[in-house]
Scaffold this motif. Structure first.
Motif, PDB file in Angstrom:
ATOM      1  N   SER A 213       0.831  -1.203   0.000  1.00 20.29           N
ATOM      2  CA  SER A 213       0.000   0.000   0.000  1.00 20.29           C
ATOM      3  C   SER A 213       0.865   1.253   0.000  1.00 20.29           C
ATOM      4  N   TRP A 214       1.912   1.254   0.816  1.00 18.57           N
ATOM      5  CA  TRP A 214       2.782   2.433   0.917  1.00 18.57           C
ATOM      6  C   TRP A 214       3.533   2.677  -0.384  1.00 18.57           C
ATOM      7  N   LEU A 215       4.068   1.627  -0.962  1.00 16.67           N
ATOM      8  CA  LEU A 215       4.793   1.774  -2.227  1.00 16.67           C
ATOM      9  C   LEU A 215       3.857   2.242  -3.345  1.00 16.67           C
ATOM     10  N   SER A 216       2.626   1.773  -3.329  1.00 20.73           N
ATOM     11  CA  SER A 216       1.655   2.207  -4.339  1.00 20.73           C
ATOM     12  C   SER A 216       1.356   3.683  -4.196  1.00 20.73           C
ATOM     13  N   GLU A 217       1.223   4.129  -2.951  1.00 25.24           N
ATOM     14  CA  GLU A 217       0.968   5.558  -2.743  1.00 25.24           C
ATOM     15  C   GLU A 217       2.125   6.404  -3.250  1.00 25.24           C
ATOM     16  N   GLN A 218       3.349   5.977  -2.943  1.00 25.25           N
ATOM     17  CA  GLN A 218       4.508   6.747  -3.402  1.00 25.25           C
ATOM     18  C   GLN A 218       4.591   6.764  -4.928  1.00 25.25           C
ATOM     19  N   SER A 219       4.251   5.649  -5.543  1.00 24.52           N
ATOM     20  CA  SER A 219       4.241   5.588  -7.001  1.00 24.52           C
ATOM     21  C   SER A 219       3.189   6.535  -7.580  1.00 24.52           C
ATOM     22  N   ARG A 220       1.998   6.552  -6.966  1.00 20.03           N
ATOM     23  CA  ARG A 220       0.947   7.476  -7.427  1.00 20.03           C
ATOM     24  C   ARG A 220       1.398   8.913  -7.264  1.00 20.03           C
ATOM     25  N   ARG A 221       2.039   9.206  -6.161  1.00 24.19           N
ATOM     26  CA  ARG A 221       2.550  10.562  -5.961  1.00 24.19           C
ATOM     27  C   ARG A 221       3.527  10.934  -7.078  1.00 24.19           C
ATOM     28  N   GLY A 222       4.359   9.969  -7.457  1.00 24.70           N
ATOM     29  CA  GLY A 222       5.299  10.243  -8.535  1.00 24.70           C
ATOM     30  C   GLY A 222       4.600  10.558  -9.843  1.00 24.70           C
ATOM     31  N   ARG A 223       3.567   9.805 -10.157  1.00 24.43           N
ATOM     32  CA  ARG A 223       2.842  10.036 -11.419  1.00 24.43           C
ATOM     33  C   ARG A 223       2.121  11.373 -11.419  1.00 24.43           C
ATOM     34  N   ARG A 224       1.708  11.846 -10.231  1.00 12.81           N
ATOM     35  CA  ARG A 224       0.972  13.109 -10.125  1.00 12.81           C
ATOM     36  C   ARG A 224       1.878  14.290  -9.788  1.00 12.81           C
ATOM     37  N   ASP A 225       3.188  14.075  -9.842  1.00 11.91           N
ATOM     38  CA  ASP A 225       4.153  15.108  -9.477  1.00 11.91           C
ATOM     39  C   ASP A 225       3.920  15.600  -8.047  1.00 11.91           C
ATOM     40  N   ARG A 226       3.678  14.661  -7.153  1.00 12.45           N
ATOM     41  CA  ARG A 226       3.482  14.993  -5.739  1.00 12.45           C
ATOM     42  C   ARG A 226       4.512  14.284  -4.854  1.00 12.45           C
ATOM     43  N   PHE A 227       5.499  13.669  -5.451  1.00  8.44           N
ATOM     44  CA  PHE A 227       6.514  12.991  -4.650  1.00  8.44           C
ATOM     45  C   PHE A 227       7.475  14.024  -4.062  1.00  8.44           C
ATOM     46  N   LEU A 228       7.821  13.824  -2.785  1.00 10.71           N
ATOM     47  CA  LEU A 228       8.763  14.743  -2.123  1.00 10.71           C
ATOM     48  C   LEU A 228       9.566  13.992  -1.073  1.00 10.71           C
ATOM     49  N   ALA A 229      10.873  14.087  -1.186  1.00 14.62           N
ATOM     50  CA  ALA A 229      11.778  13.547  -0.178  1.00 14.62           C
ATOM     51  C   ALA A 229      12.875  14.569   0.083  1.00 14.62           C
ATOM     52  N   ALA A 230      13.312  14.642   1.327  1.00 19.88           N
ATOM     53  CA  ALA A 230      14.430  15.508   1.708  1.00 19.88           C
ATOM     54  C   ALA A 230      15.486  14.639   2.372  1.00 19.88           C
ATOM     55  N   LEU A 231      16.715  14.725   1.859  1.00 17.03           N
ATOM     56  CA  LEU A 231      17.807  13.863   2.307  1.00 17.03           C
ATOM     57  C   LEU A 231      18.942  14.729   2.844  1.00 17.03           C
ATOM     58  N   PRO A 232      18.966  15.005   4.142  1.00 21.18           N
ATOM     59  CA  PRO A 232      20.018  15.850   4.698  1.00 21.18           C
ATOM     60  C   PRO A 232      21.340  15.073   4.873  1.00 21.18           C
ATOM     61  N   THR A 233      22.432  15.730   4.549  1.00 13.47           N
ATOM     62  CA  THR A 233      23.755  15.192   4.820  1.00 13.47           C
ATOM     63  C   THR A 233      24.487  16.162   5.752  1.00 13.47           C
ATOM     64  N   ILE A 234      25.034  15.629   6.816  1.00 13.16           N
ATOM     65  CA  ILE A 234      25.795  16.441   7.763  1.00 13.16           C
ATOM     66  C   ILE A 234      27.248  16.456   7.334  1.00 13.16           C
ATOM     67  N   LEU A 235      27.828  17.644   7.210  1.00  8.95           N
ATOM     68  CA  LEU A 235      29.232  17.811   6.897  1.00  8.95           C
ATOM     69  C   LEU A 235      29.932  18.455   8.101  1.00  8.95           C
TER      70      LEU A 235
END
Length: 243
Positions: A213-235
């Motif tokens: 279910s979760w992967l399907s939602e993320q895939s749908r978000r991608g198709r609708r241009d609603r996918f968002l992830a933030a990946l912080p890197t500490i330097l």
């Protein structure tokens, strides 16, 4: 190697490398070692800046690819806590995406101090998996899925301790910066999302139905241009002690 290339060739990864070079602050002709150099993207860029580059990685396949990418650099197959370098032979030391793989980081930091000349510059960095953000209609489920991703890593929150490690080793002028990569293209992270969900199921944190279910939602978000992830890197940057 294809996985390493995909990571390093993302726009956010290129920006992260540039940020790490700024924090090193080395001039042309300086010596620098890139530990856990991977396929040599940073080594090639540092060599192009006129630096004398040594790359080190424990993976022979990675070192072979790095030699092809950066023929002007010197490479070694070695572990981060046993570098084939002379004492105080380096003006700079760089290690990104390494410390989450180390059960005990202290020997690696001690080795960095050994090979750096007094006043030499060090930059360490990595993602803290506890800070990853993925938008979802079920944020509680997403948080549990991300715990699954953490379970695939030796020390998933190692990056938040990098400042302490350098201070404990008596490095000076310690500074911390956070570089955040924002990803809106679902395809860029699709494989990592599957891996995270599979790990959460494997650890019995969620059911297979939850994962699907979760992967399907993320895939749908991608198709609708609603996918968002933030990946912080500490330097974290610092100077080697002078006494």
């Amino acid at each position: 190697m294809g996985f390493l290339d995909r990571i390093e060739e993302r726009l956010g990864a290129a920006e992260l490398r540039v940020a790490s070079y700024r924090m090193l602050g080395l001039r042309r002709g300086a010596t620098v070692v890139d530990v856990a150099c991977g396929a040599g993207h940073a080594a090639a860029e540092l060599a192009a800046k006129g630096l004398k580059v040594t790359g080190v990685d424990a993976d022979p396949e990675a070192v072979e690819a790095a030699r092809e990418r950066a023929p002007g650099a010197v490479f070694h197959v070695a572990w981060s806590d046993d570098l084939p370098l002379e004492d105080e032979s380096m003006d700079g030391y760089r290690a990104l995406r390494l410390f989450h793989l180390l059960e005990d980081p202290v020997p690696t930091v001690a080795e960095a101090r050994r090979v750096l000349r007094p006043g030499g510059r060090i930059v360490l960095g990595g993602q803290d998996y506890g800070f990853l953000m993925i938008d979802s209609s079920d944020q509680d489920l997403t948080d549990v899925v991300l715990l699954g991703l953490e379970s695939r890593t030796v020390v998933p929150r190692a990056a938040r301790s990098l400042r302490d490690l350098l201070l404990d080793a008596r490095f000076t002028d310690v500074e911390v910066a956070v570089h955040t990569e924002v990803v809106t293209d679902h395809a860029q992270l699709a494989q990592q999302l599957k891996s995270a969900a599979a790990a959460a199921v494997e650890k019995a944190l969620i059911t297979q139905q939850d994962a699907t279910s979760w992967l399907s939602e993320q895939s749908r978000r991608g198709r609708r241009d609603r996918f968002l992830a933030a990946l912080p890197t500490i330097l974290v940057s610092a100077s080697a002690p002078t006494a």
